[in-house]
Motif scaffolding. Sequence first.
Motif, PDB file in Angstrom:
ATOM      1  N   GLU A   9       0.674  -1.208  -0.008  1.00 16.99           N
ATOM      2  CA  GLU A   9      -0.117  -0.091   0.224  1.00 16.99           C
ATOM      3  C   GLU A   9       0.848   1.264  -0.106  1.00 16.99           C
ATOM      4  O   GLU A   9       0.545   2.216  -0.833  1.00 16.99           O
ATOM      5  N   THR A  11       3.793   1.379  -1.166  1.00 13.98           N
ATOM      6  CA  THR A  11       4.589   1.470  -2.405  1.00 13.98           C
ATOM      7  C   THR A  11       3.488   2.118  -3.604  1.00 13.98           C
ATOM      8  O   THR A  11       3.857   2.940  -4.438  1.00 13.98           O
ATOM      9  N   ARG A  12       2.185   1.727  -3.301  1.00 14.49           N
ATOM     10  CA  ARG A  12       1.297   1.999  -4.401  1.00 14.49           C
ATOM     11  C   ARG A  12       1.038   3.614  -4.258  1.00 14.49           C
ATOM     12  O   ARG A  12       1.044   4.119  -5.269  1.00 14.49           O
ATOM     13  N   SER A  13       0.756   4.102  -3.108  1.00 11.57           N
ATOM     14  CA  SER A  13       0.557   5.687  -2.610  1.00 11.57           C
ATOM     15  C   SER A  13       1.951   6.147  -3.369  1.00 11.57           C
ATOM     16  O   SER A  13       1.632   7.502  -3.929  1.00 11.57           O
TER      17      SER A  13
END
Length: 151
Positions: A9, A11-13
């Motif tokens: 999460e 890394t995604r943001s």
Amino acid sequence: MCVVFLVVERTRSMLLGLGIVLGFASIGFLCWLLFLCAVYAAPLFVAAMVCTILYDHGVLSGAHAILAGIAAGIVVLATGQAILASSRDPALRVAVSVQLALPAALAGFGTTLGFCGMGDMSAMPAYLFATFGALCVGGAAWTRLCAIQSA
């Protein structure tokens, strides 16, 4: 399991934020490039039209039409800059500057309208922004052309 989910999460943001920043940076770079190259819109337009006309009517082959178009664009650029650099007549300088700045304004209109089309903007605000973009790019080209001092 929970730690892996938190890392994914996070890394995604971070990637989402990086994408937004790079998106704004690339649009800014393209706008800067448009303002930098706006003076050369008229010679590029002439070169493209000469190349297209000579090729479409079968006068010249592809490579020869491209070379003729490049030569025509160079002639337009050199003639315009020579007139602006050598003339002291304000009316002639204004006429040549307008002839060279109008294609830049049209390019600014098209580019700004294209940028507005990338988002989800309705027609009226998009055309208002495009008109403002045309005024800004045409004004920038006009300013750069007027900066050429007569000898």
